[in-house]
Motif scaffolding. Structure first.
Motif, mmCIF file in Angstrom:
data_model
loop_
_atom_site.group_PDB
_atom_site.id
_atom_site.type_symbol
_atom_site.label_atom_id
_atom_site.label_comp_id
_atom_site.label_asym_id
_atom_site.label_seq_id
_atom_site.Cartn_x
_atom_site.Cartn_y
_atom_site.Cartn_z
ATOM 1 N N GLU A 44 0.805 -1.217 0.000
ATOM 2 C CA GLU A 44 0.000 0.000 0.000
ATOM 3 C C GLU A 44 0.841 1.271 0.000
ATOM 4 O O GLU A 44 0.633 2.155 -0.829
ATOM 5 N N GLU A 45 1.812 1.373 0.910
ATOM 6 C CA GLU A 45 2.587 2.610 1.035
ATOM 7 C C GLU A 45 3.423 2.914 -0.211
ATOM 8 O O GLU A 45 3.362 4.027 -0.734
ATOM 9 N N PRO A 46 4.207 1.941 -0.739
ATOM 10 C CA PRO A 46 4.930 2.240 -1.985
ATOM 11 C C PRO A 46 4.002 2.626 -3.123
ATOM 12 O O PRO A 46 4.304 3.530 -3.902
ATOM 13 N N GLY A 47 2.859 1.969 -3.216
ATOM 14 C CA GLY A 47 1.897 2.289 -4.263
ATOM 15 C C GLY A 47 1.374 3.704 -4.147
ATOM 16 O O GLY A 47 1.190 4.401 -5.159
ATOM 17 N N GLN A 48 1.162 4.153 -2.908
ATOM 18 C CA GLN A 48 0.686 5.527 -2.689
ATOM 19 C C GLN A 48 1.753 6.540 -3.103
ATOM 20 O O GLN A 48 1.437 7.568 -3.701
ATOM 21 N N ILE A 49 3.003 6.242 -2.768
ATOM 22 C CA ILE A 49 4.100 7.141 -3.147
ATOM 23 C C ILE A 49 4.206 7.232 -4.669
ATOM 24 O O ILE A 49 4.323 8.317 -5.238
ATOM 25 N N MET A 50 4.144 6.076 -5.327
ATOM 26 C CA MET A 50 4.260 6.046 -6.789
ATOM 27 C C MET A 50 3.094 6.772 -7.454
ATOM 28 O O MET A 50 3.285 7.529 -8.412
ATOM 29 N N THR A 51 1.896 6.554 -6.945
ATOM 30 C CA THR A 51 0.720 7.204 -7.528
ATOM 31 C C THR A 51 0.803 8.710 -7.372
ATOM 32 O O THR A 51 0.494 9.463 -8.304
ATOM 33 N N TYR A 52 1.215 9.148 -6.195
ATOM 34 C CA TYR A 52 1.367 10.587 -5.943
ATOM 35 C C TYR A 52 2.334 11.201 -6.939
ATOM 36 O O TYR A 52 2.028 12.215 -7.587
ATOM 37 N N ASP A 53 3.506 10.574 -7.103
ATOM 38 C CA ASP A 53 4.517 11.157 -7.983
ATOM 39 C C ASP A 53 4.120 10.998 -9.450
ATOM 40 O O ASP A 53 4.416 11.878 -10.269
ATOM 41 N N ARG A 54 3.450 9.889 -9.796
ATOM 42 C CA ARG A 54 2.990 9.702 -11.171
ATOM 43 C C ARG A 54 2.033 10.819 -11.568
ATOM 44 O O ARG A 54 2.134 11.407 -12.651
ATOM 45 N N ASP A 55 1.098 11.153 -10.667
ATOM 46 C CA ASP A 55 0.117 12.204 -10.957
ATOM 47 C C ASP A 55 0.790 13.570 -11.078
ATOM 48 O O ASP A 55 0.465 14.364 -11.971
ATOM 49 N N LYS A 56 1.730 13.864 -10.177
ATOM 50 C CA LYS A 56 2.456 15.131 -10.244
ATOM 51 C C LYS A 56 3.308 15.207 -11.517
ATOM 52 O O LYS A 56 3.420 16.272 -12.132
ATOM 53 N N THR A 57 3.884 14.069 -11.892
ATOM 54 C CA THR A 57 4.703 14.020 -13.100
ATOM 55 C C THR A 57 3.859 14.279 -14.338
ATOM 56 O O THR A 57 4.269 15.012 -15.249
ATOM 57 N N ALA A 58 2.665 13.685 -14.382
ATOM 58 C CA ALA A 58 1.763 13.899 -15.516
ATOM 59 C C ALA A 58 1.373 15.376 -15.626
ATOM 60 O O ALA A 58 1.294 15.932 -16.731
ATOM 61 N N GLU A 59 1.153 16.033 -14.486
ATOM 62 C CA GLU A 59 0.827 17.463 -14.481
ATOM 63 C C GLU A 59 1.984 18.276 -15.081
ATOM 64 O O GLU A 59 1.758 19.220 -15.850
ATOM 65 N N THR A 60 3.198 17.908 -14.709
ATOM 66 C CA THR A 60 4.368 18.646 -15.196
ATOM 67 C C THR A 60 4.547 18.458 -16.697
ATOM 68 O O THR A 60 4.876 19.409 -17.418
ATOM 69 N N VAL A 61 4.345 17.241 -17.187
ATOM 70 C CA VAL A 61 4.448 16.984 -18.630
ATOM 71 C C VAL A 61 3.440 17.847 -19.380
ATOM 72 O O VAL A 61 3.760 18.475 -20.397
ATOM 73 N N SER A 62 2.211 17.897 -18.859
ATOM 74 C CA SER A 62 1.172 18.714 -19.498
ATOM 75 C C SER A 62 1.541 20.198 -19.458
ATOM 76 O O SER A 62 1.362 20.922 -20.453
ATOM 77 N N LYS A 63 2.088 20.652 -18.330
ATOM 78 C CA LYS A 63 2.456 22.060 -18.171
ATOM 79 C C LYS A 63 3.587 22.439 -19.111
ATOM 80 O O LYS A 63 3.550 23.509 -19.749
ATOM 81 N N THR A 64 4.598 21.593 -19.236
ATOM 82 C CA THR A 64 5.726 21.927 -20.108
ATOM 83 C C THR A 64 5.301 21.897 -21.579
ATOM 84 O O THR A 64 5.771 22.714 -22.376
ATOM 85 N N ARG A 65 4.412 20.979 -21.941
ATOM 86 C CA ARG A 65 3.879 20.981 -23.310
ATOM 87 C C ARG A 65 3.205 22.318 -23.622
ATOM 88 O O ARG A 65 3.393 22.895 -24.700
ATOM 89 N N GLU A 66 2.417 22.787 -22.663
ATOM 90 C CA GLU A 66 1.724 24.068 -22.840
ATOM 91 C C GLU A 66 2.727 25.208 -23.021
ATOM 92 O O GLU A 66 2.542 26.086 -23.875
ATOM 93 N N MET A 67 3.811 25.174 -22.254
ATOM 94 C CA MET A 67 4.830 26.220 -22.374
ATOM 95 C C MET A 67 5.506 26.181 -23.734
ATOM 96 O O MET A 67 5.790 27.220 -24.328
ATOM 97 N N PHE A 68 5.780 24.979 -24.235
ATOM 98 C CA PHE A 68 6.369 24.864 -25.572
ATOM 99 C C PHE A 68 5.425 25.428 -26.635
ATOM 100 O O PHE A 68 5.851 26.150 -27.535
ATOM 101 N N ARG A 69 4.148 25.092 -26.516
ATOM 102 C CA ARG A 69 3.170 25.581 -27.501
ATOM 103 C C ARG A 69 3.089 27.101 -27.474
ATOM 104 O O ARG A 69 3.085 27.752 -28.523
ATOM 105 N N GLU A 70 3.016 27.660 -26.276
ATOM 106 C CA GLU A 70 2.901 29.118 -26.147
ATOM 107 C C GLU A 70 4.137 29.820 -26.717
ATOM 108 O O GLU A 70 4.040 30.939 -27.234
ATOM 109 N N ALA A 71 5.281 29.167 -26.614
ATOM 110 C CA ALA A 71 6.529 29.765 -27.118
ATOM 111 C C ALA A 71 6.708 29.525 -28.610
ATOM 112 O O ALA A 71 7.638 30.071 -29.216
ATOM 113 N N GLY A 72 5.849 28.709 -29.212
ATOM 114 C CA GLY A 72 5.994 28.388 -30.623
ATOM 115 C C GLY A 72 7.133 27.421 -30.880
ATOM 116 O O GLY A 72 7.690 27.382 -31.985
ATOM 117 N N ALA A 73 7.492 26.630 -29.874
ATOM 118 C CA ALA A 73 8.594 25.672 -29.985
ATOM 119 C C ALA A 73 8.047 24.273 -30.244
ATOM 120 O O ALA A 73 6.970 23.908 -29.753
#
Length: 336
Positions: free
Chosen positions: A41-70
């Motif tokens: 349970e505990e390792p799974g919770q840690i992984m899920t937490y970081d997986r979700d945060k990582t997915a948010e960051t990927v989405s955010k950086t994609r948005e930054m690339f698009r806004e910059a025209g890169a």
């Protein structure tokens, strides 16, 4: 006064965002496999937490690339992970791996923050640094509770302030001169280097077992042997000062011979850790006052650098090395 969000990305900001996208998309694919087999349970919770945060960051950086025209980098995709593949490492090692990677990312994001000027990008790296520190804290606590993480050695507390009064304090290279005992700053860097390379040995073992290409398998085997050499040499320095070296008895590669990850992903992960090792050795060299230690660290750094260069050549040969955004070639433009 803040630099506005609509201000164009600087070259350094584009470079750090590009690197962040590479590492975060890699971790997304690693989590896709780890969470398939996470039973505790505990390792799974840690992984899920970081997986979700990582997915948010990927989405955010994609948005930054698009806004910059890169152009949005390719990074790592679902093609870099095999669903349903056997586990390459046991559950304890998976947590150790996440702890090791959180160290890498904490340092990287703090550095990237210092290289950023736009307020939204500085805010992004502050958040990423905190998230990486959160993973480090949670994985460290879990491993300590399990008894699978060896605590650094205790030391007698100093009762008064001392100053170095003689250059013999720096003695170390002279084979006929007695070497002073290590100070706690030196022990800290040596201990962390041994701990990290013990983890690296197991990682390279698993990667070597699962790699699809024979040449890549040989490369990972070479990496395992290099990590073993570093552990042996630095542990010897600790033991010569009667300081016990870390020797975790838990956390290892399984007997799987098929990797859930592409050779490209494993090679990139290894490259990232090699570069981290070079940076860590440089810090250890800078803060060591016993002259034999910088000499040893420099020698090991040469080995790590050679290993990293060989890895780069192998990645280029297999068309696995994505090219970072380039500065304009003014000479070529002038000729045109």
């Amino acid at each position: 006064m803040h630099i506005a969000k609509h201000t164009p990305l600087s070259s350094t900001e584009l470079g750090t965002l590009w690197m962040t996208y590479q590492t975060k998309t890699m971790m997304l694919q690693i989590y896709a496999h780890l969470l398939e087999g996470a039973k505790d349970e505990e390792p799974g919770q840690i992984m899920t937490y970081d997986r979700d945060k990582t997915a948010e960051t990927v989405s955010k950086t994609r948005e930054m690339f698009r806004e910059a025209g890169a152009a949005i980098p390719q990074g790592f995709t679902e093609q870099d992970v095999k669903r349903g593949a056997p586990r390459l490492f046991d559950p304890v090692f998976e947590v150790m791996y996440l702890r090791m990677m959180s160290k890498v990312f904490t340092g990287l994001y703090a550095l990237y923050n210092s290289m950023s000027y736009r307020s939204d990008i500085r805010q992004l790296y502050r958040r990423l640094t905190m998230e990486s520190q959160e993973i480090y804290d949670r994985t460290t606590e879990l491993l300590l509770e399990q008894g699978t993480l060896i605590h650094p050695p205790d030391v007698t507390m100093p009762r008064e302030v001392e100053f170095v009064r003689d250059t013999s304090y720096m003695r170390g290279i002279n084979p006929f001169g007695s070497k002073r005992s290590l100070n706690t700053v030196e022990v800290g860097h040596l201990y962390q280097a041994v701990e990290t390379n013990l983890c690296g040995m197991q990682l390279m073992t698993g990667f070597a077992q699962g790699a699809a290409e024979p040449e890549v398998r040989m490369y990972f085997t070479k990496g395992k042997n290099l990590a073993k050499k570093i552990v042996q040499e630095l542990s010897g320095v600790l033991m010569n000062s009667d300081v016990p070296a870390p020797a975790p008895w838990a956390g290892k590669a399984t007997d799987a011979t098929v990797s859930p990850f592409s050779d490209k992903l494993m090679m990139y992960n290894t490259s990232l850790l090699s570069n981290f090792g070079l940076g860590s050795n440089a810090l250890g060299t800078a803060f060591s006052l016993r002259s034999d230690l910088p000499a040893l660290m420099t020698s090991l750094s040469k080995d790590i650098f050679t290993y990293a260069v060989d890895g780069g050549k192998l990645m280029i040969k297999n068309n696995w090395m994505e090219e970072p955004p380039q500065m304009e070639d003014r000479k070529q433009l002038t000729r045109s």
